[in-house]
Motif scaffolding. Structure first.
Motif, mmCIF file in Angstrom:
data_model
loop_
_atom_site.group_PDB
_atom_site.id
_atom_site.type_symbol
_atom_site.label_atom_id
_atom_site.label_comp_id
_atom_site.label_asym_id
_atom_site.label_seq_id
_atom_site.Cartn_x
_atom_site.Cartn_y
_atom_site.Cartn_z
ATOM 1 N N SER A 31 -8.571 7.204 1.652
ATOM 2 C CA SER A 31 -8.230 7.387 3.058
ATOM 3 C C SER A 31 -8.822 6.252 3.879
ATOM 4 O O SER A 31 -9.943 5.805 3.646
ATOM 5 N N THR B 131 -3.818 7.185 1.744
ATOM 6 C CA THR B 131 -3.072 6.305 0.852
ATOM 7 C C THR B 131 -3.494 6.593 -0.573
ATOM 8 O O THR B 131 -4.467 7.298 -0.815
ATOM 9 N N THR B 132 -2.749 5.988 -1.498
ATOM 10 C CA THR B 132 -3.117 6.187 -2.898
ATOM 11 C C THR B 132 -4.419 5.454 -3.231
ATOM 12 O O THR B 132 -4.977 5.640 -4.301
ATOM 13 N N LEU C 228 0.865 -1.170 0.000
ATOM 14 C CA LEU C 228 0.000 0.000 0.000
ATOM 15 C C LEU C 228 0.907 1.226 0.000
ATOM 16 O O LEU C 228 1.830 1.327 0.805
ATOM 17 N N ARG C 229 0.634 2.123 -0.935
ATOM 18 C CA ARG C 229 1.451 3.333 -1.000
ATOM 19 C C ARG C 229 0.778 4.405 -0.157
ATOM 20 O O ARG C 229 -0.380 4.758 -0.389
ATOM 21 N N LEU C 230 1.483 4.898 0.823
ATOM 22 C CA LEU C 230 0.929 5.964 1.648
ATOM 23 C C LEU C 230 1.085 7.291 0.917
ATOM 24 O O LEU C 230 1.901 7.417 0.004
ATOM 25 N N SER C 231 0.323 8.268 1.358
ATOM 26 C CA SER C 231 0.367 9.524 0.623
ATOM 27 C C SER C 231 1.728 10.203 0.775
ATOM 28 O O SER C 231 2.108 11.042 -0.021
ATOM 29 N N GLU D 252 1.399 -2.269 -6.738
ATOM 30 C CA GLU D 252 0.658 -1.229 -6.046
ATOM 31 C C GLU D 252 -0.734 -1.069 -6.616
ATOM 32 O O GLU D 252 -1.721 -1.186 -5.918
#
Lengths: 231, 828, 378
Positions: B168, B164-165, B94-97, B516
């Motif tokens: 939220s 996250t991308t 998971l890509r966080l912002s 991702e």
């Protein structure tokens, strides 16, 4: 007659790596008796230092034989030669060769420590005898040349060796100081019947000797009584 | 303490500056080793710990050979007599912002309790006093738990929103995570929705009572791995990386010991005269050895302890670097630098003392062997040093010969390759004496031009004091060679990568991101049908097992790829795609080398319907994975694995298409509408290069460390030279040399040594780079890097050498300026 | 989980107790919109439909206990219980099997009387893709690999966990017995504080069991008891627990009694029982008809709870006087993963008189709330 304390027979020394020069010693022979004070007189490069180093067992001859107190150095082995230097020989060098990190006292005491007689009183009195009372705790670089040589003499004498080898003991000193040093050195040796061999190129030194051995090009060429050279 | 020993030890405070340099030398050497080794160990341990923590109590796992597994298989697992417990898992990133990529697990807390009690407990035990929060994890659509460290780092508390991308997510609690792997947990129902995986899970973790029975029922179409197999595969994944770290640790050790050797060597040289005096007074050899060892051991001890501390500080920096690399390449990891332990101190001391003994042994042997007469007069020894240098060179040539043998031995362990490389460096370093003699006239001319008489004297001094200068030049040369070699290797690798990108990455736009954001199949169909588009390549890359080892399979649209890219083929050209269109595969160089597979061979992969035989149609250059890559057409991939996932979609447009910009905008618009991430060709290339550069951050830091170590080496050498020749300074003064001239001389001595070291390092470093490329890389990564000449590393190293040698001269010059006017011709 | 693993699991279990109490506490909060049906009116029973699930009610259980004997005459006991606990009357995403409406819980125990061994296991899951299900048209409940299914007049129950196994065929020999007022069983004074409750009190049982540590399944036969109960709001906050007895007398009568205990140590006046004759006729027993005396107590080392361990029971209307003792004193369940409640449920046996004639008896006793109150949970 008693056995000579040093006997050198037909000694040759070649510096293998120095092919351009002639051998440093070319068949020197000599005998020195107990208590004699000898001046080994010759020009720079005549082989004095080489002979010295060989007598001290610091170097090996190419050919020939050295006996010190009746013992053949080559047969003694490294350990024997180390013991010989440690117990029977004293050294005085032209450049004093004091250990720069030790005080005057420690330089002398070192000598005693090596002969397993770590007696501080002996070391102190040796320094007093060479006139350095009060300067025991100075480092060599805090002493004048003459004083440094006095320390070196104290270091050589303190362990009561049978022979003292002095290589140009005054080479680095002015005449007055040199005389004082020679006076001190020969006096101390006579008092203790210590054999003293001084290598020198200065006629002055010969004045203090019983006998002068003149070296030229690696050979002892003539032998004169001490007084003769000066005159 | 014996006076003999004391006479040696008194030097330490007396020549404090030199002692400090020597101490720093030992400390830096030890620090390099401790720092590198500990960081490597910590990062790798953290990796295994993370793997272990995530596996929990599972004995096995079951999944499809590629892609997600249908959840209807789970009911059969529930009823299988060999299954004691099972837990379905969605295991993603998971890509966080903020840009961080973290591990994401979607699980069923009830079923997962048997496998990972710590995690499951965390999901349900929160807020027991507060009924409203109790089931929020299960019932909130966007509820997640984040591990405590991540929460602290992001300053998230219960109720906070995690951006996250993928939108939220609401943090309903935190949990303790002993592994170094940042972790976000979500209920499996929500996870399926978040990743558009309705009806699928990634795998099921199992506790089996009867593996054999289970395998007979499930082998066909499923991949069953025991915990041991999984960890073997994980460590295999990291194999080459681990090797790289080990090599760097060894490198650090090499440089460290070399420097300590250097230090001990100087100590010996400095004591040579004293040892002569002592010998003439009748001191025994062993007394001198004890005195000397005491001295170097004190240096080793204090330097080692200091090095341990510095090394520990380094780990804090290096561990993070290594963690970033592992994260980029393999597995998201957040390795914690290991806590301070007095063992680090002991290790440092041990290393310092050990290396000092090792370094001191040879010179010490020399000192006790030397006739006291020679020892008494340093001059005699130096008169011989030319001869010694030639003898040493002969030994060096012998070592070089050994190194050639080691390097040309076929099929040996990579350590043999390392040994070869190191012996090459050692051998080369032995040649410095001879080189110094050989280059003397040139150096004299050069330094003479620069500093006239002082320059000539400086050149003479370097030549005359070979015993000291050769060692210093050797150490400095080795360090500079490392710099040149590593720099040239990295540069060539980077160029090769750029070339590779040019050959393969020809798409206008890349939609989706591997690991991702997958691309929905419908989107692919939509883009494919867009009129005027040259082609769309649905890329899927997935790890599978081949002969029990992890490799990658990529699926592409062979026709599109054939038309728009020009892969670097080992043999042939784009006609290699023809068999791929007919159901064959092409393989990467790394695959071919690793498994000794040739064009025309058949490879067998476990598919969703059992083993599938695939014919190899060609071999291409590839730097994306050292594990090996098989590329097949999407139709073949779907037939074999039944996995419809698309990781990224490349859109190709004919360069002369007039609607080019319009098409690009249209695709962008459609991808945006679906919330799909996209990258242009240049963005994708830039991001690949960024990962590449991150990966080599550790190597670069080692390069810097080597330079620091070398700096202390050369500074120590210069200072020793300076101290040894104080009397000479008196003579120069008496001859009328000015302070400035003496300073110039000192400076030029440093510069002269630096120049010779650098010139040597050009050759040695280039050869080192070639060895690293053709031996180490080829053997450990199975890929060919093309040597590209780039001036960069050479210029950079030249500047480093210049700065280091001038810097090393700074202190002696300062000393000269301060004391020269008082200097006399006398003993110390 | 075998009894040997108990000690290891204890700490975690204590934690889980707290967890699930939390889980179920939450389930007591009415969800917005539609509400769970309350057991207020008498139920219109229709079998086999009513053997199935009643998802409009929040809590439902299918409860099997039995006393068994192998061919060598060794005695065993078993319990297999399925719970359905509603969480969300309307799940958020009914299409997604993972979306939680109910949680399914199950307990499985085996008692080996001869060595005094007691083992139990538990399951907990959501419906998921085929993990748990309770059919609405008849008895067909399963949770992972445990199941109870009625086909025709026979119920098959199956469970396997680690080294324990159970596979039994149960055949009712008496008709369904409706407890309370035509199956509406009062659990408290308030409206809706009731459940619908019926039993098969006498099921002829045969099949196999496998005890932990034993290599082979053991053939067994015996008598089982089946309870099916559903409701939405049964125990009040001031009710600390209950004692429930199911006893088969050797003269063919079956007896069920339960006492709801309140925090002031009094017994809930609505506590009652049912006496079933050998032919299947049922009589409701009011609290006043029953007297019970605790003759001994047993303290659990594990939970610290002290349970009654010997009872003298007197049923006035039928003149039944019996003394019951547990066949194994430690038959306590400390359930971590499912209900999170610590309770004692085990095989008992005794002797006494019925209508003046000597009888022997065996059955099951359930005692809750002795190791912490469970008021408000069920």
């Amino acid at each position: 007659m008693a056995e000579p304390v040093i006997r050198v027979v037909d000694l040759w020394k070649d510096y293998a790596d120095d092919l351009t020069n002639a051998p440093a010693l070319r068949g020197s022979s000599l005998e020195i008796d107990v208590g004699e004070i000898i001046a080994l007189y010759g020009k720079s490069g005549s082989g004095k230092s080489t002979l010295f180093n060989l007598i001290a067992g610091l170097d090996h001859p190419t050919k020939g034989c050295i006996e010190v107190e009746g013992q053949d150095l080559e047969l003694l082995g490294e350990r024997g030669r180390t013991n010989l230097r440690r117990f029977r020989l004293g050294f005085v060098f032209q450049f004093f060769n004091l250990l720069p990190t030790l005080t005057a006292f420690e330089n002398v005491f070192l000598s005693l420590e090596l002969v397993a007689r770590p007696d501080t009183e002996m070391a102190s009195s040796a320094l007093r005898e060479v006139g350095l009372a009060g300067k025991e705790h100075r480092y060599p670089n805090e002493l004048s040349g003459g004083e440094q040589q006095r320390v070196a003499i104290a270091r050589a004498i303190v362990k009561r060796p049978s022979i003292i080898l002095a290589d140009e003991p005054t080479g680095n000193l002015d005449t007055a100081t040199g005389n004082q040093i020679l006076d001190l050195l020969t006096r101390r040796c006579r008092e203790s019947r210590t054999t003293l061999i001084m290598a020198t190129h200065a006629p002055l030194t010969c004045h203090y000797a019983d006998r002068v051995l003149k070296m030229v090009d690696g050979v002892v060429v003539e032998e004169t009584p001490g007084e003769a050279v000066v005159r | 303490m014996k006076i003999v020993t004391k006479s040696f030890l008194r030097y330490l405070p007396r020549r404090l500056s030199l002692s400090l340099l020597q101490l720093m030398g030992v400390a830096c050497g030890v620090a390099a080793v401790v720092g590198m080794t500990m960081s490597a160990i910590t990062a790798l341990a953290s990796f295994s710990k993370a793997v272990g923590f995530l596996s929990g109590k599972a004995t096995h796992s079951v999944q499809r050979p590629a892609g997600p597994m249908e959840e209807k298989a789970l009911a059969d697992l529930a009823r299988d007599p060999s299954v004691e417990h099972f837990s379905p898992v969605i295991d993603r990133r998971l890509r966080l912002s903020n840009g961080d990529l973290v591990r994401f697990l979607g699980i069923d807390p009830f079923l997962d309790r048997a496998i990972r009690p710590e995690i499951a407990d965390a999901e349900l035990k929160r807020d027991t006093g507060n009924p409203e929060g109790a089931l929020s994890f299960l019932l909130g659509d966007d509820a997640v738990l984040v591990d405590r460290e991540l929460a602290q780092q992001l300053k998230l508390s219960s109720g906070a929103i995690l951006q996250t991308t993928r939108g939220s997510l609401r943090v309903v609690g935190t949990f303790a995570n002993p592994s170094g792997d940042p972790l976000v947990l979500m209920d499996i129902a929500n996870a399926q929705r978040l990743f558009a995986l309705q009806g699928f899970v990634d795998r099921a973790d199992l506790i089996l009572t009867d593996e054999l029975g289970f395998r007979t029922r499930w082998e066909n179409g499923f991949l069953i791995q025991s915990g041991r197999q999984r960890s073997i595969i994980f460590s295999a994944m990291l194999g080459a990386f681990r090797l790289n770290l080990e090599a760097l640790s060894l490198l650090a050790l090499f440089v460290g010991v070399f420097l300590i050797y250097n230090t001990a060597m100087f100590a010996v040289v400095n004591r040579r005269r004293d040892s002569g005096v002592l010998r003439s007074l009748g001191a025994r050899r062993h007394e001198i050895i004890v005195a000397f060892l005491t001295e170097i051991l004190i240096l080793g001890f204090i330097g080692g302890a200091l090095g341990g501390v510095i090394g520990y500080c380094l780990t804090r920096f290096l561990t993070a670097l290594i963690g970033t690399s592992i994260t980029d390449l393999y597995f998201f990891l957040r390795p914690e630098p290991s806590a301070w332990s007095s063992w680090i101190l002991f290790a440092g001391i041990g290393l310092g003392c050990g290396a000092s003994m090792l370094g001191g042994a040879l010179p010490l042997w020399e000192i006790v062997r030397t006739d006291p007469v020679k020892a008494l007069s340093g001059r005699v020894a130096d008169r011989q040093s030319g001869r010694n240098a030639h003898r040493t060179s002969l030994a060096g040539l012998l070592i070089l010969a050994i190194s050639v043998i080691l390097l040309t031995l076929p099929h040996t362990h990579i350590y043999v390759g390392f040994a070869g490389v190191f012996s090459f460096l050692i051998g080369a370093s032995f040649l410095t004496g001879t080189v110094l003699v050989a280059v003397h006239p040139g150096l004299k001319w050069l330094l003479g031009r620069m500093g006239r008489l002082p320059g000539k004297v400086a050149a003479g001094n370097i030549r005359q004091n070979l015993g000291r200068t050769a060692v210093a030049v050797a150490a400095f040369m080795v360090a500079l060679s490392m710099s040149v070699g590593l720099g040239a290797m990295i540069g060539s690798f980077r160029q090769s990568l750029v070339w590779w990108m040019g050959s393969q990455l020809q798409g206008e736009l890349y939609i989706g991101k591997i690991g991702e954001a997958d691309v929905p199949e419908t989107f692919y169909e939509e883009v494919k049908r867009m009129p005027g588009l040259g082609g769309a390549d649905p890329y899927r890359k997935v790890q599978v097992l081949y002969r029990g080892l992890p490799v990658y399979v990529a699926s592409v649209d062979a026709s599109v790829v054939q038309r728009f890219t020009h892969f670097g083929w080992l043999k042939g050209g784009n006609e290699n795609w023809e068999p791929v269109k007919r159901g064959g595969v092409v393989i990467s160089e790394s695959f071919a080398r690793r498994f000794k597979v040739k064009s025309g061979d058949t490879v067998v992969l476990g598919g969703a319907h059992g083993p599938a035989e695939l014919k190899v149609g060609g071999i291409f250059y590839d730097y994306t994975t050292e594990h090996g890559l098989l590329m097949m057409d999407r139709s073949t991939f779907l037939r074999v694995f039944g996995d419809h996932t698309i990781n990224s979609l490349a859109a190709f447009i004919d360069p002369d298409n007039p609607r080019r910009q319009e098409l690009i905008q249209e695709i962008k618009r459609r991808a945006e509408a679906r919330g799909l991430p996209m990258q242009t060709q240049s963005q994708l290339r830039a991001s690949i290069l960024k990962v590449f550069d991150n990966t080599f951050a550790v190597t670069r830091s080692m390069r810097a460390l080597a330079i620091v170590v070398a700096f202390f080496g050369i500074a120590g050498a210069l200072l020793t030279l300076f101290m040894e020749r104080r009397r000479d300074f008196g003579i120069y003064r008496s001859l009328g040399f000015s302070t400035g001239q003496i300073a110039t001389m000192t400076l030029l001595e440093g510069l002269g040594m630096g120049v010779v070291s650098y010139l040597l390092s050009i050759g040695v470093g280039t050869i080192l780079a070639i060895l690293l490329i053709n031996v180490i890389n080829l053997r450990s990564f199975n890929w060919t890097i093309f040597f590209y000449f780039d001036l960069g590393p050479y210029v950079w190293t030249a500047i480093t050498a210049l700065v280091a040698s001038l810097g090393a001269a700074a202190y002696p010059i300062w000393k000269v300026c301060r004391t020269y006017p008082q200097m006399q011709i006398r003993e110390e | 989980m075998t009894s040997g693993e108990w000690r290891v699991a204890r700490k975690r279990t204590a934690l889980w107790l707290a967890v699930i109490v939390g889980v179920i506490l939450l389930s007591c909060i009415p969800s917005s919109g539609a509400e769970w049906k309350q057991a207020v009116e008498p139920w219109t029973w229709s079998f086999p439909r009513d053997h199935g699930s009643h998802p409009d009610f929040r809590t439902e259980w299918w409860y099997f206990t039995g006393n068994l004997e192998d061919t060598a005459g060794k005695r065993y006991g078993y319990q297999l219980t399925f719970f359905r606990q509603g969480v969300n009357l309307q799940p958020k995403d009914p299409q997604n099997p993972w979306s939680i409406r109910d949680l399914y819980l199950a307990h499985f125990t085996l008692t080996d009387v001869t060595p005094g061994q007691f083992s139990f296991a538990e399951h907990l899951s959501r419906k998921g893709p085929g993990f748990a299900q309770a059919a609405q048209d008849g008895m067909d409940v399963h949770l992972l690999n445990w199941s109870a299914k009625m086909e025709g007049n026979t119920v098959r129950i199956e469970a396997r966990d680690h080294e324990m196994e159970l596979s039994l065929k149960l055949t009712p020999t008496k008709p369904v017995v409706l407890h309370g007022e035509h199956g509406l069983s009062k659990k408290g004074a308030k409206q809706g504080q009731s459940s619908y409750y019926y039993s098969f009190t006498d099921l002829q049982t045969d099949g196999t069991i496998k005890m932990p540590g034993s290599q082979f399944p053991i053939r067994v036969r015996g008598t089982s008891w089946f309870d099916h109960e559903f409701g939405s709001n049964q125990l009040a906050q001031d009710q600390t627990g209950w004692d429930w007895f199911s006893v088969h007398l050797s003269d063919g009568q079956d007896l069920m009694i339960y006492f709801l205990r309140r925090s002031d140590e009094s017994v809930e006046p609505t506590s009652s029982g049912t006496l079933v004759t050998a032919t299947g006729g049922a009589t409701h027993l009011r609290l006043a008809d029953i007297s019970i005396e605790v003759l001994d107590r047993w303290k659990s080392q594990r939970s610290g709870g002290t349970y009654p361990s010997k009872w003298r029971i007197f049923i006035r209307p039928a003149n039944i006087k019996i003394v019951l003792t547990p066949l194994v004193s430690n038959q306590e369940l400390v359930t971590g993963g499912s209900t999170g409640v610590t309770y004692w449920e085990g095989a008992v046996a005794g002797t006494g008189t019925s209508g003046g004639k000597r009888v022997t008896c065996e059955g099951y006793v359930e005692m809750t709330g002795y190791a912490g109150s469970i008021g408000g949970i069920f």
